[in-house]
Every structure is written in structure tokens, then in C-alpha cells.
Write a protein that holds these residues in place. Structure first.
Motif, PDB file in Angstrom:
ATOM      1  N   ALA A  41     -37.028  40.763-107.348  1.00  0.00           N
ATOM      2  CA  ALA A  41     -37.139  40.072-106.069  1.00  0.00           C
ATOM      3  C   ALA A  41     -36.526  40.900-104.941  1.00  0.00           C
ATOM      4  N   GLU A  42     -35.402  41.539-105.227  1.00  0.00           N
ATOM      5  CA  GLU A  42     -34.753  42.374-104.206  1.00  0.00           C
ATOM      6  C   GLU A  42     -35.615  43.585-103.868  1.00  0.00           C
ATOM      7  N   THR A  43     -36.199  44.203-104.875  1.00  0.00           N
ATOM      8  CA  THR A  43     -37.049  45.373-104.645  1.00  0.00           C
ATOM      9  C   THR A  43     -38.281  45.015-103.837  1.00  0.00           C
ATOM     10  N   LEU A  44     -38.900  43.881-104.145  1.00  0.00           N
ATOM     11  CA  LEU A  44     -40.151  43.482-103.494  1.00  0.00           C
ATOM     12  C   LEU A  44     -39.933  42.607-102.268  1.00  0.00           C
ATOM     13  N   GLU A  45     -38.658  42.299-101.983  1.00  0.00           N
ATOM     14  CA  GLU A  45     -38.282  41.524-100.794  1.00  0.00           C
ATOM     15  C   GLU A  45     -38.943  40.144-100.770  1.00  0.00           C
ATOM     16  N   VAL A  46     -38.843  39.460-101.891  1.00  0.00           N
ATOM     17  CA  VAL A  46     -39.302  38.078-102.001  1.00  0.00           C
ATOM     18  C   VAL A  46     -38.200  37.283-102.690  1.00  0.00           C
ATOM     19  N   SER A  47     -38.415  35.998-102.852  1.00  0.00           N
ATOM     20  CA  SER A  47     -37.414  35.166-103.520  1.00  0.00           C
ATOM     21  C   SER A  47     -37.524  35.293-105.040  1.00  0.00           C
ATOM     22  N   THR A  48     -36.423  34.988-105.720  1.00  0.00           N
ATOM     23  CA  THR A  48     -36.434  35.001-107.179  1.00  0.00           C
ATOM     24  C   THR A  48     -37.433  33.984-107.716  1.00  0.00           C
ATOM     25  N   ARG A  49     -37.525  32.860-107.042  1.00  0.00           N
ATOM     26  CA  ARG A  49     -38.478  31.827-107.477  1.00  0.00           C
ATOM     27  C   ARG A  49     -39.912  32.354-107.430  1.00  0.00           C
ATOM     28  N   THR A  50     -40.223  33.154-106.406  1.00  0.00           N
ATOM     29  CA  THR A  50     -41.563  33.742-106.308  1.00  0.00           C
ATOM     30  C   THR A  50     -41.841  34.643-107.497  1.00  0.00           C
ATOM     31  N   ILE A  51     -40.847  35.441-107.918  1.00  0.00           N
ATOM     32  CA  ILE A  51     -41.024  36.315-109.079  1.00  0.00           C
ATOM     33  C   ILE A  51     -41.278  35.492-110.334  1.00  0.00           C
ATOM     34  N   TYR A  52     -40.520  34.402-110.516  1.00  0.00           N
ATOM     35  CA  TYR A  52     -40.745  33.546-111.683  1.00  0.00           C
ATOM     36  C   TYR A  52     -42.179  33.014-111.699  1.00  0.00           C
ATOM     37  N   ARG A  53     -42.656  32.558-110.538  1.00  0.00           N
ATOM     38  CA  ARG A  53     -44.020  32.021-110.456  1.00  0.00           C
ATOM     39  C   ARG A  53     -45.048  33.114-110.762  1.00  0.00           C
ATOM     40  N   ASP A  54     -44.827  34.303-110.190  1.00  0.00           N
ATOM     41  CA  ASP A  54     -45.783  35.393-110.394  1.00  0.00           C
ATOM     42  C   ASP A  54     -45.838  35.818-111.852  1.00  0.00           C
ATOM     43  N   ILE A  55     -44.687  35.898-112.496  1.00  0.00           N
ATOM     44  CA  ILE A  55     -44.668  36.292-113.908  1.00  0.00           C
ATOM     45  C   ILE A  55     -45.367  35.245-114.760  1.00  0.00           C
ATOM     46  N   ALA A  56     -45.139  33.973-114.455  1.00  0.00           N
ATOM     47  CA  ALA A  56     -45.822  32.906-115.192  1.00  0.00           C
ATOM     48  C   ALA A  56     -47.338  33.023-115.027  1.00  0.00           C
ATOM     49  N   THR A  57     -47.774  33.353-113.809  1.00  0.00           N
ATOM     50  CA  THR A  57     -49.207  33.526-113.555  1.00  0.00           C
ATOM     51  C   THR A  57     -49.755  34.716-114.325  1.00  0.00           C
ATOM     52  N   LEU A  58     -49.023  35.825-114.298  1.00  0.00           N
ATOM     53  CA  LEU A  58     -49.454  37.017-115.028  1.00  0.00           C
ATOM     54  C   LEU A  58     -49.522  36.747-116.528  1.00  0.00           C
ATOM     55  N   GLN A  59     -48.541  36.032-117.053  1.00  0.00           N
ATOM     56  CA  GLN A  59     -48.551  35.703-118.487  1.00  0.00           C
ATOM     57  C   GLN A  59     -49.745  34.820-118.838  1.00  0.00           C
ATOM     58  N   MET A 119     -46.757  41.288 -97.970  1.00  0.00           N
ATOM     59  CA  MET A 119     -47.389  41.761 -99.193  1.00  0.00           C
ATOM     60  C   MET A 119     -48.193  40.628 -99.813  1.00  0.00           C
ATOM     61  N   GLY A 120     -49.482  40.878-100.093  1.00  0.00           N
ATOM     62  CA  GLY A 120     -50.326  39.862-100.681  1.00  0.00           C
ATOM     63  C   GLY A 120     -49.985  39.616-102.140  1.00  0.00           C
ATOM     64  N   LYS A 121     -50.480  38.498-102.676  1.00  0.00           N
ATOM     65  CA  LYS A 121     -50.157  38.138-104.059  1.00  0.00           C
ATOM     66  C   LYS A 121     -50.679  39.172-105.050  1.00  0.00           C
ATOM     67  N   THR A 122     -51.921  39.654-104.838  1.00  0.00           N
ATOM     68  CA  THR A 122     -52.491  40.638-105.756  1.00  0.00           C
ATOM     69  C   THR A 122     -51.660  41.917-105.776  1.00  0.00           C
ATOM     70  N   THR A 123     -51.260  42.382-104.590  1.00  0.00           N
ATOM     71  CA  THR A 123     -50.423  43.578-104.508  1.00  0.00           C
ATOM     72  C   THR A 123     -49.092  43.347-105.209  1.00  0.00           C
ATOM     73  N   ARG A 124     -48.538  42.151-105.039  1.00  0.00           N
ATOM     74  CA  ARG A 124     -47.246  41.845-105.673  1.00  0.00           C
ATOM     75  C   ARG A 124     -47.384  41.841-107.195  1.00  0.00           C
ATOM     76  N   PHE A 125     -48.475  41.294-107.714  1.00  0.00           N
ATOM     77  CA  PHE A 125     -48.713  41.326-109.159  1.00  0.00           C
ATOM     78  C   PHE A 125     -48.703  42.770-109.656  1.00  0.00           C
ATOM     79  N   PHE A 126     -49.420  43.634-108.939  1.00  0.00           N
ATOM     80  CA  PHE A 126     -49.491  45.040-109.324  1.00  0.00           C
ATOM     81  C   PHE A 126     -48.096  45.654-109.321  1.00  0.00           C
ATOM     82  N   GLU A 127     -47.299  45.350-108.294  1.00  0.00           N
ATOM     83  CA  GLU A 127     -45.960  45.925-108.179  1.00  0.00           C
ATOM     84  C   GLU A 127     -45.052  45.461-109.315  1.00  0.00           C
ATOM     85  N   ILE A 128     -45.166  44.188-109.684  1.00  0.00           N
ATOM     86  CA  ILE A 128     -44.360  43.666-110.803  1.00  0.00           C
ATOM     87  C   ILE A 128     -44.717  44.405-112.088  1.00  0.00           C
TER      88      ILE A 128
END
Length: 227
Positions: free
Chosen positions: A27-45, A1-10
């Protein structure tokens, strides 16, 4: 899953949530690490997406945040929703994950489609071959080595050129050019004992072989209705 798609999913997960969502659950739903979710949310914010919350407490989306609509009429949306649900019958785990992501996007603009339910009965055993990688090999015209068993259990080793994937209710069939038999052959995925994706390519030869199969063998292999 690409980063843009993951942003949309979050964003979709947060918009649909009725209470704060923990990063580990996303992270469990999107099958990535928790750290990745933290980074993505920070980017989205940082992009002014109105996500509120913090690690350990959970995250929420401020009400009123909208995404561009998908321009389907209601019957088109219903047709797509049923088609996405039927993907579960294929036994293709990667395709099912993609269907679930697509369904979440569809439900945002056509929530009534959630009232349409299809049975997920179908392929019970996941094939030994990685179907996500197989679909990629078809797109990229990449050769594949198989250990294949026939109906009597006799196993042969073959190098094939994967061309078409046919999903039946009880199994899936790979149409391929077989170097061992020097011709077009059909391989049941549930009879593939082992597979190796090779670096060798048959680039530029796939279309002609598919045309040959459609002309000589397709009608005897599968009955389809053209959209």
C-alpha cells in the motif's frame, strides 16, 4: 492509478519479492490504502492468480507465474530504461511515479537494464503547481489561472491556455497563450506562486497555437532531437 494498472503492479511486486510482502508495504509503495490492497488481492485470487498468504502474515506469488512479454530488443530496452531514469531530473513527481511503474514492467523482460544507472541530479525544488494536473490540463485543453512572478519579483495574475511543457535540467517551462498579454508566453514553473485549474476550456484551439509557436518561437526556446 487505475485498478487494472494496480493489479499489474501488485503482481510485479509479489513476483520480485524475496520474502512475503505485507499489505501495508504494498500500500505504501502504490500510495493506496491497506484496505484497497486487501480488496485487490482478493479480486486477483478470485481470477485464479496464484497469490498465497493472508492478512498479517504476508503474501507471496507462486513460482512460475508469467505475464506477457514486452517486445523490445536489448538496445531498445536499454534506451527506455535510461529515459525512464532521467525522468527523475524533471522534478515532476507524478511523472516519476509513472516512470518507476514502467521500469518495473521493463525489468521483468530485460533484467540487464538494472545495470544501467543514471544520476538523478536536476531539479531540487518541487514547483508549487501540481505538474500532474498541469499535464492533464494540457491534454484536455483546460484553462489555468496563475499568480506569476517575473525576474524582478513583480507578480501578475494571468489566465493562460497551457499548450506545451518543456523540461530543462534546472526548471520546467510552460508554453501558453496568455489572455493578459494576448499572445504566446513562456512561464517558468518555479516562478508560479499560485495556480487554479479552471473549468473553462479552449478545446479545438490548441493545435493551431502549438503550430504557431513551433513556427515562430520553438527554435529560440528549446533545442531538441526528433525521435
Amino acid at each position: 492509478m487505475g485498478k487494472t494498472t494496480r493489479f499489474f503492479e501488485i503482481i510485479q511486486l509479489l513476483r520480485q519479492a524475496k520474502q512475503p510482502l505485507l499489505a501495508r508495504d504494498m500500500a505504501e509503495t502504490l500510495e493506496v490504502s491497506t484496505r484497497t490492497i486487501y480488496r485487490d488481492i482478493a479480486t486477483l485470487q478470485s481470477m485464479q492468480t496464484p497469490i498465497l498468504g493472508e492478512p498479517g502474515v504476508g503474501y507471496v506469488m507462486r513460482k512460475g507465474y508469467d505475464l506477457p512479454p514486452i517486445n523490445f530488443d536489448i538496445e531498445e530496452a536499454e534506451a527506455v530504461a535510461i529515459g525512464l531514469s532521467l525522468v527523475a531530473r524533471t522534478g515532476d513527481v507524478g511523472l516519476w511515479r509513472a516512470a518507476r511503474r514502467a521500469a518495473r514492467k521493463l525489468n521483468e523482460t530485460a533484467p540487464g537494464t538494472q545495470r544501467l544507472i543514471t544520476s538523478s541530479w536536476g531539479v531540487e525544488d518541487t514547483p508549487a503547481i501540481d505538474m500532474t494536473a498541469l499535464r492533464a490540463a494540457i491534454r484536455q485543453e483546460q484553462k489555468l489561472r496563475l499568480n506569476y512572478g517575473d525576474a524582478e519579483g513583480r507578480e501578475t495574475r494571468r489566465t493562460v491556455w497551457p499548450l506545451v511543457l518543456i523540461y530543462y535540467v534546472d526548471t520546467a517551462i510552460l508554453v501558453a497563450w496568455c489572455e493578459l498579454r494576448e499572445g504566446l508566453r513562456h512561464f517558468r514553473l518555479d516562478r508560479i506562486a499560485k495556480s487554479v485549474f479552471l473549468s473553462d476550456s479552449f478545446a479545438g484551439k490548441g493545435e493551431a497555437l502549438i503550430t504557431q509557436w513551433e513556427t515562430t518561437q520553438k527554435e529560440d526556446t528549446v533545442s531538441t532531437k526528433v525521435l
